[in-house]
Design a protein around this motif. Structure first.
Motif, PDB file in Angstrom:
ATOM      1  N   GLY A 217       0.838  -1.199   0.000  1.00 13.81           N
ATOM      2  CA  GLY A 217       0.000   0.000   0.000  1.00 13.81           C
ATOM      3  C   GLY A 217       0.869   1.242   0.000  1.00 13.81           C
ATOM      4  O   GLY A 217       2.055   1.190  -0.329  1.00 13.81           O
ATOM      5  N   PHE A 218       0.267   2.372   0.362  1.00 10.93           N
ATOM      6  CA  PHE A 218       0.989   3.645   0.390  1.00 10.93           C
ATOM      7  C   PHE A 218       1.851   3.746   1.653  1.00 10.93           C
ATOM      8  O   PHE A 218       1.586   3.054   2.651  1.00 10.93           O
ATOM      9  N   VAL A 219       2.811   4.660   1.606  1.00  8.64           N
ATOM     10  CA  VAL A 219       3.698   4.843   2.763  1.00  8.64           C
ATOM     11  C   VAL A 219       2.898   5.305   3.987  1.00  8.64           C
ATOM     12  O   VAL A 219       3.254   4.987   5.130  1.00  8.64           O
ATOM     13  N   THR A 220       1.777   5.987   3.755  1.00  7.08           N
ATOM     14  CA  THR A 220       0.925   6.409   4.879  1.00  7.08           C
ATOM     15  C   THR A 220       0.375   5.179   5.630  1.00  7.08           C
ATOM     16  O   THR A 220       0.190   5.223   6.841  1.00  7.08           O
ATOM     17  N   GLU A 221       0.140   4.090   4.869  1.00  5.20           N
ATOM     18  CA  GLU A 221      -0.382   2.876   5.510  1.00  5.20           C
ATOM     19  C   GLU A 221       0.682   2.192   6.366  1.00  5.20           C
ATOM     20  O   GLU A 221       0.368   1.521   7.349  1.00  5.20           O
ATOM     21  N   ALA A 222       1.939   2.360   5.987  1.00  7.09           N
ATOM     22  CA  ALA A 222       3.029   1.829   6.827  1.00  7.09           C
ATOM     23  C   ALA A 222       3.206   2.685   8.076  1.00  7.09           C
ATOM     24  O   ALA A 222       3.503   2.186   9.157  1.00  7.09           O
ATOM     25  N   LEU A 223       2.992   4.004   7.903  1.00  7.07           N
ATOM     26  CA  LEU A 223       3.245   4.961   8.982  1.00  7.07           C
ATOM     27  C   LEU A 223       2.139   4.964  10.039  1.00  7.07           C
ATOM     28  O   LEU A 223       2.419   5.018  11.256  1.00  7.07           O
ATOM     29  N   GLU A 224       0.908   4.908   9.595  1.00  7.77           N
ATOM     30  CA  GLU A 224      -0.221   5.174  10.496  1.00  7.77           C
ATOM     31  C   GLU A 224      -0.244   4.290  11.757  1.00  7.77           C
ATOM     32  O   GLU A 224      -0.438   4.820  12.865  1.00  7.77           O
ATOM     33  N   PRO A 225      -0.007   2.979  11.630  1.00  6.55           N
ATOM     34  CA  PRO A 225      -0.088   2.156  12.850  1.00  6.55           C
ATOM     35  C   PRO A 225       0.924   2.566  13.922  1.00  6.55           C
ATOM     36  O   PRO A 225       0.745   2.242  15.094  1.00  6.55           O
ATOM     37  N   HIS A 226       1.995   3.275  13.540  1.00  4.66           N
ATOM     38  CA  HIS A 226       3.049   3.630  14.500  1.00  4.66           C
ATOM     39  C   HIS A 226       2.897   5.040  15.050  1.00  4.66           C
ATOM     40  O   HIS A 226       3.607   5.434  15.971  1.00  4.66           O
ATOM     41  N   LEU A 227       1.986   5.824  14.448  1.00  2.00           N
ATOM     42  CA  LEU A 227       1.960   7.259  14.762  1.00  2.00           C
ATOM     43  C   LEU A 227       1.582   7.578  16.204  1.00  2.00           C
ATOM     44  O   LEU A 227       2.068   8.548  16.778  1.00  2.00           O
ATOM     45  N   GLY A 228       0.739   6.740  16.790  1.00  2.00           N
ATOM     46  CA  GLY A 228       0.321   6.987  18.163  1.00  2.00           C
ATOM     47  C   GLY A 228       1.514   7.184  19.094  1.00  2.00           C
ATOM     48  O   GLY A 228       1.567   8.131  19.874  1.00  2.00           O
ATOM     49  N   ARG A 229       2.542   6.310  18.937  1.00  2.00           N
ATOM     50  CA  ARG A 229       3.685   6.413  19.855  1.00  2.00           C
ATOM     51  C   ARG A 229       4.784   7.318  19.303  1.00  2.00           C
ATOM     52  O   ARG A 229       5.746   7.633  20.008  1.00  2.00           O
TER      53      ARG A 229
END
Ligand SMILES: Cc1cc2nc3c(=O)[nH]c(=O)nc-3n(C[C@H](O)[C@H](O)[C@H](O)COP(=O)(O)OP(=O)(O)OC[C@H]3O[C@@H](n4cnc5c(N)ncnc54)[C@H](O)[C@@H]3O)c2cc1C
Ligand code: FES
Length: 322
Positions: free
Chosen positions: A272-284
């Motif tokens: 998928g897009f790089v945003t999909e790789a990033l989003e799960p980690h953004l909380g921390r």
């Protein structure tokens, strides 16, 4: 110049900002190509021609208010301008200089993606993450980010070919031995000191400045936690992935996340897009310093995601490639 009483000559077709620099006068600027508006001045007298009338920083009300951007305006007549400040020396992070450059290396990295190595007439002074403006033909100035570390006379750019578009066609038509004029550095996407984790995000050829930042972090043994995100269409277009893997392994505390839109067999990272790789980690990661570069749709999507997660705007440093 009205505020200092100094005057300088602007050559035909030359941006006012470049003419001032040639005369040893430093006016406000940042992007150098018409996107940020930092170089806007008031015209007290005289007329200008805009070299890039559609530049993002040009506003319809500018003409009415007698305002113009010096990085993309040239003199049509004698001028008197009023900048917000003027200095006889550059700002520390923007010691922009004019160079003569010779193309000495061209390497095919992936489909339509090449590394171009230019030898300059003097060692290049810039911060990893910054970019140069290449004069690729008459009136054809385009931005390319340095992928290598500063300090030598070699500068490297990773670039993608966009068929039919003048800047990339001009660059890709260049062969070793070709000479051109080049100005550097420009831009604000350099590594801030501190202890917060660092998040580097590249989309496509956005890898060029992100690689420079990763090389800097690895070379200096920076102790901060580093999270690298890199997205492309296919594995063949995910250029420099092996080097990035090695750099991440050399850092004290780094993780690397890939994202491919069309992965082949064996791909274990995100599809998928790089945003999909990033989003799960953004909380921390929300309290990190963010550096991102890539084509406008990717940069806009990442910026929207960061804002939606409440990342402070002064912690986001980015180059939108257009
Ligand atoms: C800060 C920055 C860093 C970049 N780094 C890289 C990189 O490392 N690798 C890479 O492959 N690409 C990079 N780019 C993109 C690159 O500069 C070109 O936009 C891209 O190669 C396509 O250019 P083009 O002339 O082929 O297309 P065009 O469609 O003709 O132009 C593309 C863009 O160039 C700008 N532009 C148009 N006219 C002018 C003008 N007169 N003066 C200045 N700008 C103008 C506009 O933003 C336009 O959207 C970067 C862009 C920016 C802004
Ligand atoms: S618009 Fe950014 S320096 Fe001119």
């Amino acid at each position: 110049m009205a505020t200092t009483g100094e005057s300088f000559e602007v050559r035909e077709g030359e941006p006012i900002l470049a003419a001032a620099r040639r005369a040893g006068i430093w006016l406000p600027f940042e992007c150098g190509w018409g996107s940020c508006g930092t170089c806007k001045v008031t015209l007290l007298d005289g007329e200008v021609d805009l070299l890039f009338p559609d530049a993002p920083a040009v506003q319809t009300r500018d003409a009415r208010r007698r305002r113009t951007i010096t990085c993309q305006a040239t003199a049509r007549s004698d001028l008197t301008i009023k900048p917000s400040w003027a200095s006889d020396r550059p700002r520390e992070e923007l010691p922009t200089a004019d160079h003569r450059a010779e193309l000495v290396e061209v390497e095919e990295l992936g489909p339509g993606i090449r590394r171009f190595g230019f030898r300059l007439d003097a060692p290049a002074t810039y911060r990893p993450g910054q970019y140069a403006i290449l004069q690729l033909g008459p009136g054809l100035r385009r931005c390319y980010s340095m992928a290598n570390l500063p300090g030598s006379t070699l500068v490297e750019f990773i670039a993608k070919r966009y068929p039919g578009r003048p800047g990339s066609e001009g660059l890709f038509a260049s062969t070793p031995g070709q000479r051109l004029a080049l100005e550097l550095p420009y831009g604000d996407m350099w590594l801030r000191p501190g202890t917060r984790p660092v998040v580097l995000i590249a989309g496509g050829t956005g890898i060029s400045p992100i690689l420079a930042l990763a090389r800097q972090l690895a070379a200096t043994g920076d102790a901060r936690a580093v999270h690298l995100f890199y997205g492309a269409n296919t594995r063949a277009e995910l250029v420099c992935w092996e080097e990035l893997t090695a750099l991440a392994a050399a850092m004290p505390d780094a993780t690397l996340h890939g994202a491919l839109l069309r992965p082949g067999p064996g791909w274990t990272h995100t599809t998928g897009f790089v945003t999909e790789a990033l989003e799960p980690h953004l909380g921390r990661l929300v309290d990190s310093d963010f550096y991102l570069a890539g084509p406008p749709p990717m940069a806009d999507a990442v910026l929207a995601l960061l804002r939606a997660h409440g990342v402070q705007l002064d912690r986001i440093h980015f180059d939108r490639f257009g």
